[in-house]
Design a protein around this motif. Structure first.
Motif, PDB file in Angstrom:
ATOM      1  N   UNK A  88     -37.832  18.147 -16.781  1.00  0.00           N
ATOM      2  CA  UNK A  88     -36.989  16.964 -16.681  1.00  0.00           C
ATOM      3  C   UNK A  88     -37.471  16.030 -15.584  1.00  0.00           C
ATOM      4  N   UNK A  89     -37.910  16.591 -14.475  1.00  0.00           N
ATOM      5  CA  UNK A  89     -38.408  15.760 -13.380  1.00  0.00           C
ATOM      6  C   UNK A  89     -39.661  14.987 -13.795  1.00  0.00           C
ATOM      7  N   UNK A  90     -40.394  15.550 -14.757  1.00  0.00           N
ATOM      8  CA  UNK A  90     -41.595  14.872 -15.257  1.00  0.00           C
ATOM      9  C   UNK A  90     -41.294  13.940 -16.424  1.00  0.00           C
ATOM     10  N   UNK A  91     -40.034  13.768 -16.753  1.00  0.00           N
ATOM     11  CA  UNK A  91     -39.665  12.781 -17.763  1.00  0.00           C
ATOM     12  C   UNK A  91     -39.437  13.318 -19.157  1.00  0.00           C
ATOM     13  N   UNK A  92     -39.503  14.628 -19.336  1.00  0.00           N
ATOM     14  CA  UNK A  92     -39.155  15.193 -20.635  1.00  0.00           C
ATOM     15  C   UNK A  92     -37.629  15.160 -20.794  1.00  0.00           C
ATOM     16  N   UNK A  93     -37.120  15.212 -22.028  1.00  0.00           N
ATOM     17  CA  UNK A  93     -35.665  15.139 -22.235  1.00  0.00           C
ATOM     18  C   UNK A  93     -34.926  16.280 -21.548  1.00  0.00           C
ATOM     19  N   UNK A  94     -33.672  16.033 -21.225  1.00  0.00           N
ATOM     20  CA  UNK A  94     -32.839  17.051 -20.594  1.00  0.00           C
ATOM     21  C   UNK A  94     -32.752  18.268 -21.510  1.00  0.00           C
ATOM     22  N   UNK A  95     -32.980  19.439 -20.931  1.00  0.00           N
ATOM     23  CA  UNK A  95     -32.926  20.669 -21.699  1.00  0.00           C
ATOM     24  C   UNK A  95     -34.173  20.971 -22.511  1.00  0.00           C
ATOM     25  N   UNK A  96     -35.201  20.145 -22.372  1.00  0.00           N
ATOM     26  CA  UNK A  96     -36.411  20.333 -23.175  1.00  0.00           C
ATOM     27  C   UNK A  96     -37.117  21.638 -22.840  1.00  0.00           C
ATOM     28  N   UNK A  97     -37.613  22.300 -23.874  1.00  0.00           N
ATOM     29  CA  UNK A  97     -38.459  23.481 -23.724  1.00  0.00           C
ATOM     30  C   UNK A  97     -39.901  23.042 -23.967  1.00  0.00           C
ATOM     31  N   UNK A  98     -40.678  23.030 -22.896  1.00  0.00           N
ATOM     32  CA  UNK A  98     -42.056  22.550 -22.936  1.00  0.00           C
ATOM     33  C   UNK A  98     -42.979  23.748 -22.731  1.00  0.00           C
ATOM     34  N   UNK A  99     -43.983  23.877 -23.588  1.00  0.00           N
ATOM     35  CA  UNK A  99     -44.865  25.046 -23.534  1.00  0.00           C
ATOM     36  C   UNK A  99     -46.321  24.620 -23.470  1.00  0.00           C
ATOM     37  N   UNK A 100     -47.063  25.287 -22.591  1.00  0.00           N
ATOM     38  CA  UNK A 100     -48.518  25.201 -22.562  1.00  0.00           C
ATOM     39  C   UNK A 100     -49.045  26.535 -23.085  1.00  0.00           C
ATOM     40  N   UNK A 101     -49.684  26.515 -24.256  1.00  0.00           N
ATOM     41  CA  UNK A 101     -50.405  27.704 -24.715  1.00  0.00           C
ATOM     42  C   UNK A 101     -51.809  27.618 -24.140  1.00  0.00           C
ATOM     43  N   UNK A 102     -52.052  28.449 -23.155  1.00  0.00           N
ATOM     44  CA  UNK A 102     -53.253  28.316 -22.330  1.00  0.00           C
ATOM     45  C   UNK A 102     -54.222  29.464 -22.564  1.00  0.00           C
TER      46      UNK A 102
END
Length: 326
Positions: A33-47
């Protein structure tokens, strides 16, 4: 390889200093959220770890990026297949490529040497001139200055080759092996303004994998705040267990993982490699690596990501978002 975060006191004295000078008040916002994604967003990096290790690792990284769910990888600069990735990056400059800081060379007959000069930094290498084959031997022989010299040499080599470094992470967890190494890892990241792999948000999955880590959570959150205030992107959580799933069909395990994700940015570590007889001669880890490769290309898992409303991202995107906030 199994990267175990913080299987030490986790640089206790350094973090206490951080706490003393950088008080931390828990923020209800995730780093997503601090980086501007929507509130409650689940963001994934498959690394994908271990790019540059061999052609099979490179091919899995590239195919996973182009055909599957891999959004980021990190490059082992001491290894012999780095130039194949370098050439790919020239043609695909939007690729997220970090440096997999490599201080060990763990297999019997396929080995690599330090990037820095061992005449100047003899503690980095064994009697054959290769990097030590386990983390304990590194800590017993390489001083913090030697450790930092090799870290900076690997970064400098990548820069010389024209590689745009998205982040720093660690092969076999060596950067977390001692308090002094950990301090240098953090300091180099801040000095070079390159994000470092250090989950510092809710850390739900990470704490489930390593319960002892619960005692260190607040200290790490404080350090995450320091990194953020230094202008670097920070993530909320990490999953490191996929390497322990010793099978070629990991769909059930990844399905459970995807459904268990919490809001915030989660860095999921995989070790995808295309199966081959050559790789089997390098390492006995081909089965679990093939399982990661198969999962990243699996249509059902890609569909599940969409169904769950999960956003795929990369370290490159995270730092671009962080830069936009400065």
């Amino acid at each position: 390889e199994m990267m175990r975060f913080f299987n030490i006191a986790l640089a206790a004295s350094l973090l206490l200093i951080v706490l003393a000078f950088h008080s931390y008040a828990e923020d209800t916002q995730t780093y997503a959220e601090r980086l501007g994604f929507p509130k409650g967003a689940k963001v994934v990096i498959f690394h994908n770890d271990d790019a540059g290790l061999c052609h099979e690792a490179n091919l899995a990284s590239i195919r996973g990026r182009e055909e599957g769910m891999i959004t980021s990888w990190s490059l082992m600069m001491p290894c012999p297949w780095v130039t194949e990735i370098r050439d790919y990056l020239k043609k695909n400059p939007d690729t997220c490529c970090g440096i997999h800081l490599t201080l060990t060379s763990e297999w019997d007959h396929y080995r690599w040497r330090p990037v820095s000069c061992t005449d100047t930094y003899p503690g980095l290498a064994d009697e054959d001139g290769y990097l030590w084959d386990n983390v304990r031997l590194v800590t017993e022989h390489a001083t913090p200055d030697e450790f930092e010299a090799e870290v900076r040499a690997q970064i400098a080599l990548a820069e010389k080759m024209g590689i745009q470094i998205s982040h720093l992470d660690t092969h076999m967890g060596t950067v977390f092996a001692t308090e002094e190494y950990f301090q240098r890892y953090v300091a180099v990241g801040i000095d070079k303004q390159i994000p470092i792999l250090l989950p510092a948000g809710h850390m739900t999955l990470l704490r489930e994998e390593e319960p002892k880590f619960n005692d260190q959570a607040e200290k790490v959150r404080a350090l995450g705040s320091l990194l953020w205030n230094s202008g670097l992107a920070v993530i909320d959580d990490a999953h490191t267990n996929a390497y322990d799933w010793k099978k070629t069909d990991k769909r059930e395990e990844f399905t459970q993982l995807i459904k268990s994700l919490h809001p915030g940015i989660t860095h999921v570590i995989i070790h995808a490699t295309v199966p081959s007889e050559n790789f089997d001669a390098i390492s006995g880890s081909g089965i679990t690596r093939a399982g990661d490769f198969n999962a990243m290309l699996d249509p059902a898992l890609k569909a599940l990501i969409k169904e769950e409303g999960i956003i795929l991202s990369s370290w490159k995107e995270l730092q671009e978002r962080r830069n936009a906030l400065k």
